[in-house]
Design a protein around this motif. Sequence first.
Motif, PDB file in Angstrom:
ATOM      1  N   ALA A   1       0.833  -1.208   0.000  1.00 11.43           N
ATOM      2  CA  ALA A   1       0.000   0.000   0.000  1.00 11.43           C
ATOM      3  C   ALA A   1       0.865   1.254   0.000  1.00 11.43           C
ATOM      4  CB  ALA A   1      -0.928  -0.007   1.209  1.00 11.43           C
ATOM      5  N   LEU A   2       1.882   1.265   0.828  1.00 10.00           N
ATOM      6  CA  LEU A   2       2.768   2.434   0.915  1.00 10.00           C
ATOM      7  C   LEU A   2       3.505   2.683  -0.398  1.00 10.00           C
ATOM      8  CD1 LEU A   2       4.256   1.999   4.503  1.00 10.00           C
ATOM      9  CD2 LEU A   2       2.743   3.832   3.728  1.00 10.00           C
ATOM     10  N   TRP A   3       4.048   1.620  -0.989  1.00  9.35           N
ATOM     11  CA  TRP A   3       4.805   1.800  -2.227  1.00  9.35           C
ATOM     12  C   TRP A   3       3.903   2.173  -3.400  1.00  9.35           C
ATOM     13  CZ3 TRP A   3       9.528   3.102  -2.580  1.00  9.35           C
ATOM     14  CH2 TRP A   3      10.465   2.669  -1.656  1.00  9.35           C
ATOM     15  N   THR A   4       2.656   1.709  -3.371  1.00  6.83           N
ATOM     16  CA  THR A   4       1.709   2.126  -4.406  1.00  6.83           C
ATOM     17  C   THR A   4       1.468   3.627  -4.325  1.00  6.83           C
ATOM     18  OG1 THR A   4       0.598  -0.033  -4.383  1.00  6.83           O
ATOM     19  CG2 THR A   4      -0.631   1.819  -5.300  1.00  6.83           C
ATOM     20  N   ILE A   5       1.324   4.129  -3.107  1.00  8.95           N
ATOM     21  CA  ILE A   5       1.109   5.573  -2.924  1.00  8.95           C
ATOM     22  C   ILE A   5       2.365   6.349  -3.286  1.00  8.95           C
ATOM     23  CG2 ILE A   5       0.534   7.357  -1.258  1.00  8.95           C
ATOM     24  CD1 ILE A   5      -1.724   5.350  -2.181  1.00  8.95           C
ATOM     25  N   VAL A   6       3.529   5.814  -2.933  1.00 11.47           N
ATOM     26  CA  VAL A   6       4.782   6.477  -3.314  1.00 11.47           C
ATOM     27  C   VAL A   6       4.848   6.632  -4.833  1.00 11.47           C
ATOM     28  CG1 VAL A   6       7.292   6.152  -3.467  1.00 11.47           C
ATOM     29  CG2 VAL A   6       6.121   5.812  -1.293  1.00 11.47           C
ATOM     30  N   PHE A   7       4.489   5.577  -5.551  1.00  7.53           N
ATOM     31  CA  PHE A   7       4.503   5.654  -7.012  1.00  7.53           C
ATOM     32  C   PHE A   7       3.507   6.696  -7.514  1.00  7.53           C
ATOM     33  CE2 PHE A   7       2.736   4.462 -11.118  1.00  7.53           C
ATOM     34  CZ  PHE A   7       3.872   4.400 -11.893  1.00  7.53           C
ATOM     35  N   LEU A   8       2.286   6.651  -7.006  1.00  4.77           N
ATOM     36  CA  LEU A   8       1.253   7.571  -7.480  1.00  4.77           C
ATOM     37  C   LEU A   8       1.617   9.023  -7.217  1.00  4.77           C
ATOM     38  CD1 LEU A   8      -2.039   5.719  -6.465  1.00  4.77           C
ATOM     39  CD2 LEU A   8      -1.380   6.379  -8.774  1.00  4.77           C
ATOM     40  N   VAL A   9       2.228   9.286  -6.064  1.00  2.00           N
ATOM     41  CA  VAL A   9       2.522  10.669  -5.681  1.00  2.00           C
ATOM     42  C   VAL A   9       3.784  11.195  -6.345  1.00  2.00           C
ATOM     43  CG1 VAL A   9       3.138  12.142  -3.733  1.00  2.00           C
ATOM     44  CG2 VAL A   9       1.273  10.502  -3.508  1.00  2.00           C
ATOM     45  N   TRP A  10       4.818  10.349  -6.455  1.00  2.00           N
ATOM     46  CA  TRP A  10       6.106  10.838  -6.935  1.00  2.00           C
ATOM     47  C   TRP A  10       6.338  10.658  -8.421  1.00  2.00           C
ATOM     48  CZ3 TRP A  10       8.970  14.138  -4.495  1.00  2.00           C
ATOM     49  CH2 TRP A  10       8.894  14.206  -3.105  1.00  2.00           C
ATOM     50  N   PHE A  11       5.570   9.784  -9.067  1.00  2.00           N
ATOM     51  CA  PHE A  11       5.763   9.645 -10.507  1.00  2.00           C
ATOM     52  C   PHE A  11       5.496  10.994 -11.165  1.00  2.00           C
ATOM     53  CE2 PHE A  11       4.888   8.247 -14.868  1.00  2.00           C
ATOM     54  CZ  PHE A  11       5.953   7.384 -15.048  1.00  2.00           C
ATOM     55  N   PRO A  12       6.349  11.436 -12.104  1.00  4.58           N
ATOM     56  CA  PRO A  12       6.257  12.813 -12.614  1.00  4.58           C
ATOM     57  C   PRO A  12       4.907  13.179 -13.213  1.00  4.58           C
ATOM     58  CG  PRO A  12       7.790  11.467 -13.920  1.00  4.58           C
ATOM     59  CD  PRO A  12       7.508  10.726 -12.665  1.00  4.58           C
ATOM     60  N   LEU A  13       4.164  12.204 -13.750  1.00 10.01           N
ATOM     61  CA  LEU A  13       2.857  12.519 -14.326  1.00 10.01           C
ATOM     62  C   LEU A  13       1.804  12.818 -13.267  1.00 10.01           C
ATOM     63  CD1 LEU A  13       2.831   9.932 -17.231  1.00 10.01           C
ATOM     64  CD2 LEU A  13       3.103  12.400 -17.411  1.00 10.01           C
ATOM     65  N   SER A  14       2.166  12.676 -11.988  1.00 13.06           N
ATOM     66  CA  SER A  14       1.241  13.075 -10.926  1.00 13.06           C
ATOM     67  C   SER A  14       1.015  14.585 -10.916  1.00 13.06           C
ATOM     68  CB  SER A  14       1.755  12.620  -9.553  1.00 13.06           C
ATOM     69  OG  SER A  14       2.917  13.342  -9.177  1.00 13.06           O
ATOM     70  N   ILE A  15       1.790  15.330 -11.719  1.00 13.33           N
ATOM     71  CA  ILE A  15       1.533  16.759 -11.876  1.00 13.33           C
ATOM     72  C   ILE A  15       0.090  16.991 -12.311  1.00 13.33           C
ATOM     73  CG2 ILE A  15       2.428  16.661 -14.243  1.00 13.33           C
ATOM     74  CD1 ILE A  15       2.461  19.694 -11.875  1.00 13.33           C
TER      75      ILE A  15
ATOM     76  N   GLY B   1       3.543  -0.700  -7.496  1.00 12.49           N
ATOM     77  CA  GLY B   1       3.661  -0.747  -6.042  1.00 12.49           C
ATOM     78  C   GLY B   1       4.096  -2.105  -5.547  1.00 12.49           C
ATOM     79  N   ILE B   2       3.570  -3.167  -6.137  1.00  9.88           N
ATOM     80  CA  ILE B   2       3.991  -4.531  -5.765  1.00  9.88           C
ATOM     81  C   ILE B   2       5.470  -4.722  -6.086  1.00  9.88           C
ATOM     82  CG2 ILE B   2       3.657  -6.979  -6.236  1.00  9.88           C
ATOM     83  CD1 ILE B   2       0.728  -6.334  -6.892  1.00  9.88           C
ATOM     84  N   PHE B   3       5.879  -4.269  -7.273  1.00 11.20           N
ATOM     85  CA  PHE B   3       7.280  -4.416  -7.663  1.00 11.20           C
ATOM     86  C   PHE B   3       8.213  -3.676  -6.699  1.00 11.20           C
ATOM     87  CE2 PHE B   3      10.898  -2.470  -9.903  1.00 11.20           C
ATOM     88  CZ  PHE B   3      11.581  -3.617 -10.284  1.00 11.20           C
ATOM     89  N   LEU B   4       7.890  -2.432  -6.376  1.00  9.66           N
ATOM     90  CA  LEU B   4       8.751  -1.635  -5.500  1.00  9.66           C
ATOM     91  C   LEU B   4       8.754  -2.175  -4.075  1.00  9.66           C
ATOM     92  CD1 LEU B   4       7.866   1.964  -6.748  1.00  9.66           C
ATOM     93  CD2 LEU B   4       9.858   0.579  -7.342  1.00  9.66           C
ATOM     94  N   SER B   5       7.640  -2.770  -3.644  1.00 11.71           N
ATOM     95  CA  SER B   5       7.612  -3.341  -2.293  1.00 11.71           C
ATOM     96  C   SER B   5       8.514  -4.568  -2.190  1.00 11.71           C
ATOM     97  CB  SER B   5       6.179  -3.708  -1.907  1.00 11.71           C
ATOM     98  OG  SER B   5       5.699  -4.788  -2.689  1.00 11.71           O
TER      99      SER B   5
END
Length: 390
Positions: free
Chosen positions: A103-117, A355-359
């Motif tokens: 869950a945490l890594w999924t949010i990290v991806f969603l928030v920090w991926f550059p297209l989150s602009i 998120g699964i991959f990064l976790s």
Amino acid sequence: MLIIAPLLAAPPEGITPNFSWDVFHAWDSIWYEKIATLGYEYINDGKYHTIAFFPLYPLIISGIMALGLPFIIAGTLVNNLAFLGAILFIYSWMRERLGLKTALWTIVFLVWFPLSIYGSVIYAEGLYLLLSSATLRAFEQNQYWWVAIWGSLATATRPTGIALIPAFLIVAWREKRKVTAYIASLAAASGVCFYSIYCYVHFQDALAFVRVQKAWQPVEDFYGQGWLKMLMQVAIGTRNWQHGAVVDFWHPLLFVVICASSCLIWRFREKLGATNTVYIFGVLGFILWLLAGNPLINSIIIFGGAYLLWYFRSQLGLVLFVYGFCSLGLIFSTGRPESAERYAYGIVSVAIAFGIFLSRYPRWGYISSAFFGLLLALYAMRFAQHLWVA
């Protein structure tokens, strides 16, 4: 966007923004403003028209404007609050389904991926991410009334919401669900159906929002030329692609060197150790980005996302897996990559797969988060300067 961009000189074809809400207003934001303030317009003349943009987001904005707020503030608040809601919802959903770490890594991806602009500016990304996630969770938990409600709102927000319907029908068939699952799946299409009825009543063309898309499609020599161009920009470089010959010898040479180095590092990864292998790959990836630029990021989210969807299909579950590929299939069906990376970012299944991959490989998460943070800052300043992002 508010502090750094106003201090920079205006770039070619860009502007120097003021310290104001205007930094969140550019490109598609202008179309949403026209809809929220003037309503829809359309003529079947092959040109750009507001009918291409689905109605729920500008409708909510116009409701907020009725309270006295100007469009720019209302549009920014709606998308940001919706994006925040999506982040909190997806975190809660994934925490109970796949555990805290994923869950945490999924949010990290969603928030920090550059297209989150696009979750921060006047676009519909945040709203669609929230509504599509709520629809998927409801279907996964057999809450069919909520499937119909959230699904109809999602299909009234973005054209990619249409991918929910075939995904639900396929899952209902594969899992032998009750008739109510099929009814709810079809009811989720009511958003786009009502929009189609509106188009017919006002413009005598039920598919006006489809026909107007031709204005955004560049003329191509063959189907899929844009996708080939994106991949060739990574492999041989933009200049070589434009000239149809090798005028920049260094780009393809460096690309081959990076690929060969990556193969050697993978071959001797046990001798190098896990930590050194990740850091070396990180350096090579950064060099490749310096060489290829945005086409590399776009290729990662689209093609890398497709690979991870397949690789983690058992962890994702059938609903998320089928929805992810139906959405990507809808994107590929257009034959053009323009804005495809933004649509792919809005597919929650892709974000969860990353998120699964990064976790599982947190070192990759630390490196990619730092790199994504740099790109996010660059994308934000470009958007504030009214330069195309992605």
